[in-house]
Design a protein around this motif. Sequence first.
Motif, PDB file in Angstrom:
ATOM      1  N   ASP A 118     -35.781  18.748  20.111  1.00  0.00           N
ATOM      2  CA  ASP A 118     -34.489  18.122  20.357  1.00  0.00           C
ATOM      3  C   ASP A 118     -34.049  18.580  21.745  1.00  0.00           C
ATOM      4  OD1 ASP A 118     -31.775  17.587  20.550  1.00  0.00           O
ATOM      5  OD2 ASP A 118     -31.358  18.076  18.464  1.00  0.00           O
ATOM      6  N   MET A 119     -33.983  17.641  22.695  1.00  0.00           N
ATOM      7  CA  MET A 119     -33.720  17.988  24.090  1.00  0.00           C
ATOM      8  C   MET A 119     -32.237  18.042  24.438  1.00  0.00           C
ATOM      9  SD  MET A 119     -36.402  18.632  26.001  1.00  0.00           S
ATOM     10  CE  MET A 119     -35.944  18.146  27.663  1.00  0.00           C
ATOM     11  N   GLY A 120     -31.368  17.828  23.474  1.00  0.00           N
ATOM     12  CA  GLY A 120     -29.947  17.885  23.751  1.00  0.00           C
ATOM     13  C   GLY A 120     -29.368  16.529  24.136  1.00  0.00           C
ATOM     14  N   VAL A 121     -28.061  16.507  24.348  1.00  0.00           N
ATOM     15  CA  VAL A 121     -27.333  15.270  24.639  1.00  0.00           C
ATOM     16  C   VAL A 121     -27.315  15.031  26.151  1.00  0.00           C
ATOM     17  CG1 VAL A 121     -25.117  14.090  24.442  1.00  0.00           C
ATOM     18  CG2 VAL A 121     -25.903  15.597  22.596  1.00  0.00           C
ATOM     19  N   PRO A 122     -27.768  13.878  26.626  1.00  0.00           N
ATOM     20  CA  PRO A 122     -27.696  13.575  28.059  1.00  0.00           C
ATOM     21  C   PRO A 122     -26.251  13.604  28.556  1.00  0.00           C
ATOM     22  CG  PRO A 122     -29.090  11.982  26.909  1.00  0.00           C
ATOM     23  CD  PRO A 122     -28.394  12.782  25.854  1.00  0.00           C
ATOM     24  N   ASP A 123     -26.045  14.197  29.706  1.00  0.00           N
ATOM     25  CA  ASP A 123     -24.710  14.313  30.293  1.00  0.00           C
ATOM     26  C   ASP A 123     -24.685  13.518  31.605  1.00  0.00           C
ATOM     27  OD1 ASP A 123     -22.255  15.025  31.338  1.00  0.00           O
ATOM     28  OD2 ASP A 123     -22.451  17.147  30.839  1.00  0.00           O
ATOM     29  N   PHE A 124     -23.925  12.425  31.610  1.00  0.00           N
ATOM     30  CA  PHE A 124     -23.870  11.545  32.778  1.00  0.00           C
ATOM     31  C   PHE A 124     -22.731  11.904  33.733  1.00  0.00           C
ATOM     32  CE2 PHE A 124     -26.061   9.126  29.516  1.00  0.00           C
ATOM     33  CZ  PHE A 124     -27.109   8.533  30.212  1.00  0.00           C
ATOM     34  N   SER A 125     -21.961  12.921  33.426  1.00  0.00           N
ATOM     35  CA  SER A 125     -20.819  13.249  34.281  1.00  0.00           C
ATOM     36  C   SER A 125     -21.313  13.772  35.632  1.00  0.00           C
ATOM     37  CB  SER A 125     -19.928  14.294  33.612  1.00  0.00           C
ATOM     38  OG  SER A 125     -20.606  15.522  33.470  1.00  0.00           O
ATOM     39  N   PRO A 126     -20.686  13.357  36.735  1.00  0.00           N
ATOM     40  CA  PRO A 126     -21.133  13.807  38.063  1.00  0.00           C
ATOM     41  C   PRO A 126     -21.217  15.324  38.209  1.00  0.00           C
ATOM     42  CG  PRO A 126     -19.639  11.950  38.292  1.00  0.00           C
ATOM     43  CD  PRO A 126     -19.622  12.330  36.832  1.00  0.00           C
ATOM     44  N   PRO A 127     -20.244  16.120  37.714  1.00  0.00           N
ATOM     45  CA  PRO A 127     -20.383  17.570  37.878  1.00  0.00           C
ATOM     46  C   PRO A 127     -21.640  18.134  37.219  1.00  0.00           C
ATOM     47  CG  PRO A 127     -18.129  17.003  37.297  1.00  0.00           C
ATOM     48  CD  PRO A 127     -18.936  15.757  37.113  1.00  0.00           C
ATOM     49  N   ALA A 128     -22.041  17.572  36.085  1.00  0.00           N
ATOM     50  CA  ALA A 128     -23.230  18.067  35.391  1.00  0.00           C
ATOM     51  C   ALA A 128     -24.487  17.848  36.220  1.00  0.00           C
ATOM     52  CB  ALA A 128     -23.376  17.383  34.040  1.00  0.00           C
TER      53      ALA A 128
END
Length: 274
Positions: A118-128
């Motif tokens: 399980d690779m985790g939840v993709p984070d599309f926020s610019p700071p991430a």
Amino acid sequence: MPLRFSKMHGAGNDFVIIDRRAADVPLAAERVARMSDRHRGIGFDQLITIDAPRSAGAQAAYSILNADGSDAAQCGNGARCVAAWLLRDGGVPSGDFVLDSPAGRIVASVDAHGIGIDMGVPDFSPPAVGLAREQADPYRFTLNGETIEAGAVSMGNPHAVIEVPDVAQADVVRIGPALQRDAAFSHSCNVGFAQLLGRDRIALRVYERGVGETLACGSGACAAVAVLARRGLLDEQVAVQLPGGTLHLRWAGEGTPIHMAGPAEFVFEGEFLS
């Protein structure tokens, strides 16, 4: 003192695995770079250490160093190789088990396609992703007078994903490092070049941060699927064809984790002497 290691690969993305749960191992950047040399050393994309768990309920932890000795935050194929190493070692259950990665906890298991994580939840926020911009898809970057469009997402590490008509013709060795050096990314990025082959299949090449072009990149495969699926181009289950082999991904959509599975192979055991 000789340094014991295991050489492994996941779809051609290759690693040296070192167990340092019992004792610390000095791994200065210069030593890692010597070990990664494919002519005078062992040769690998990343060096991964297996460490004592860092959180309650985890079976083990791991840390990642790129071929140039720099730290890496996540490596999907490396995580699967760590899971396979621990399973062979007998220190983890045969069902699901938790590992502490540099980017947080992940769940590993064995499934029909090999070792799955399980690779985790993709984070599309610019700071991430390390972007000081308003969120967009695609983002536009100017490289030597040329405009490049790319999606961006964090899988615990930053990725830019460029959709191309033919990965075989993509100018990976020119665009990849140029985008990594772009000041828009505060911590550089991994650059993926993705070709849509159908709603259940893509082809992908990845220029990795601290490595260069690699035969496979697990977090890069997750990033490419996340970017293209978010655009409505992919179904929930996707095969990702990389130069080194195929990874199988499953993503139900935003706010849910990506599951990735594929081969994790042992190559040889050895001792590094210098």
